[in-house]
Design an enzyme around this catalytic site. Sequence first.
Site, PDB file in Angstrom:
ATOM      1  N   ASP A 145       0.877  -1.174   0.000  1.00 40.73           N
ATOM      2  CA  ASP A 145       0.000   0.000   0.000  1.00 40.73           C
ATOM      3  C   ASP A 145       0.915   1.226   0.000  1.00 40.73           C
ATOM      4  O   ASP A 145       2.135   1.100  -0.169  1.00 40.73           O
ATOM      5  CB  ASP A 145      -0.986  -0.039   1.187  1.00 40.73           C
ATOM      6  CG  ASP A 145      -0.305   0.178   2.528  1.00 40.73           C
ATOM      7  OD1 ASP A 145       0.949   0.211   2.577  1.00 40.73           O
ATOM      8  OD2 ASP A 145      -1.014   0.315   3.543  1.00 40.73           O
ATOM      9  N   CYS A 161       3.572  -2.980   3.990  1.00 41.79           N
ATOM     10  CA  CYS A 161       2.700  -1.863   4.375  1.00 41.79           C
ATOM     11  C   CYS A 161       3.428  -1.102   5.487  1.00 41.79           C
ATOM     12  O   CYS A 161       4.625  -1.318   5.691  1.00 41.79           O
ATOM     13  CB  CYS A 161       1.292  -2.322   4.769  1.00 41.79           C
ATOM     14  SG  CYS A 161       1.162  -3.326   6.257  1.00 41.79           S
ATOM     15  N   THR A 208       3.210  -1.192   8.806  1.00 46.42           N
ATOM     16  CA  THR A 208       3.666  -2.072   9.890  1.00 46.42           C
ATOM     17  C   THR A 208       3.930  -3.498   9.432  1.00 46.42           C
ATOM     18  O   THR A 208       4.576  -4.263  10.149  1.00 46.42           O
ATOM     19  CB  THR A 208       2.589  -2.166  10.983  1.00 46.42           C
ATOM     20  OG1 THR A 208       1.393  -2.669  10.361  1.00 46.42           O
ATOM     21  CG2 THR A 208       2.321  -0.817  11.621  1.00 46.42           C
ATOM     22  N   HIS A 225      11.249 -23.632   8.757  1.00 45.76           N
ATOM     23  CA  HIS A 225      10.328 -24.389   9.611  1.00 45.76           C
ATOM     24  C   HIS A 225       8.859 -24.230   9.207  1.00 45.76           C
ATOM     25  O   HIS A 225       8.097 -25.181   9.317  1.00 45.76           O
ATOM     26  CB  HIS A 225      10.468 -23.939  11.071  1.00 45.76           C
ATOM     27  CG  HIS A 225      11.775 -24.350  11.692  1.00 45.76           C
ATOM     28  ND1 HIS A 225      12.020 -24.263  13.043  1.00 45.76           N
ATOM     29  CD2 HIS A 225      12.911 -24.841  11.132  1.00 45.76           C
ATOM     30  CE1 HIS A 225      13.264 -24.686  13.295  1.00 45.76           C
ATOM     31  NE2 HIS A 225      13.827 -25.040  12.147  1.00 45.76           N
ATOM     32  N   HIS A 229       8.847 -30.616  10.370  1.00 45.40           N
ATOM     33  CA  HIS A 229       8.216 -29.319  10.102  1.00 45.40           C
ATOM     34  C   HIS A 229       7.088 -29.472   9.087  1.00 45.40           C
ATOM     35  O   HIS A 229       6.096 -28.757   9.134  1.00 45.40           O
ATOM     36  CB  HIS A 229       9.253 -28.308   9.620  1.00 45.40           C
ATOM     37  CG  HIS A 229      10.339 -28.093  10.627  1.00 45.40           C
ATOM     38  ND1 HIS A 229      10.069 -27.596  11.885  1.00 45.40           N
ATOM     39  CD2 HIS A 229      11.668 -28.354  10.582  1.00 45.40           C
ATOM     40  CE1 HIS A 229      11.202 -27.539  12.568  1.00 45.40           C
ATOM     41  NE2 HIS A 229      12.184 -28.002  11.807  1.00 45.40           N
TER      42      HIS A 229
END
Length: 144
Positions: free
Chosen positions: A11, A68, A70, A101, A136
Site C-alpha cells: 500500500d 505496508c 507495519t 520451519h 516441520h
Amino acid sequence: MDHLKVAIGSDHGGFRYKESIIDYLKMRDIEYTDVGTYTPESCDYPEIARKVAALVTSGKVDRGILVCGTGIGMSIAANKVHGIRAALCSDTYSARVSRAHNNANILCIGERVIGEHLALDITDIWLKTGFEGGRHKRRVDIIE
Ligand code: RB5
C-alpha cells in the site's frame, strides 16, 4: 533462487520499500509481478494482499512479498486466504526460520518499523532459504 517467481505488492505505507525490493529482484534476475500500488497515494492494503495471495495459491508465482506501514495489516489479510502462510519479519533470524520451519509463502515487511537495508537483507535471506521438511512438514500439514 533460480527460476523463482515472485509477486510483490504494497500500500502507500510500503510503497518506497516495494520499489527498493523490486530493484533488488531486478539485480538478482528474479522474475516478479508487481500488483501495485503504483503511486504513493493512499490505498487499501487488503486489496493488494488479496492479489498477491491469489497469485501464490494459484501457483502462478512461487512466493509473495507484501509491504505496508507495519506489515501487520498485510499479514492479517494474507493469512485469511487458505494455503497462505504469511510471515511478518523484522529480523533476519525470523526470516530464515519462517522459511525453514514454517514454509512461509509470503513475506510481510513494515516500512515504518525497520530500516531499508535490513528489509533488503530479510528479503534476500527469505528468498534464499528452503523448507527443511521432515517434522516441520507434519506441523505445516496440520495447519493446512
Ligand atoms: C496505512 O496508514 C497503514 O495503516 C498500513 O500501511 C498498515 O500499516 C496496516 O497495517
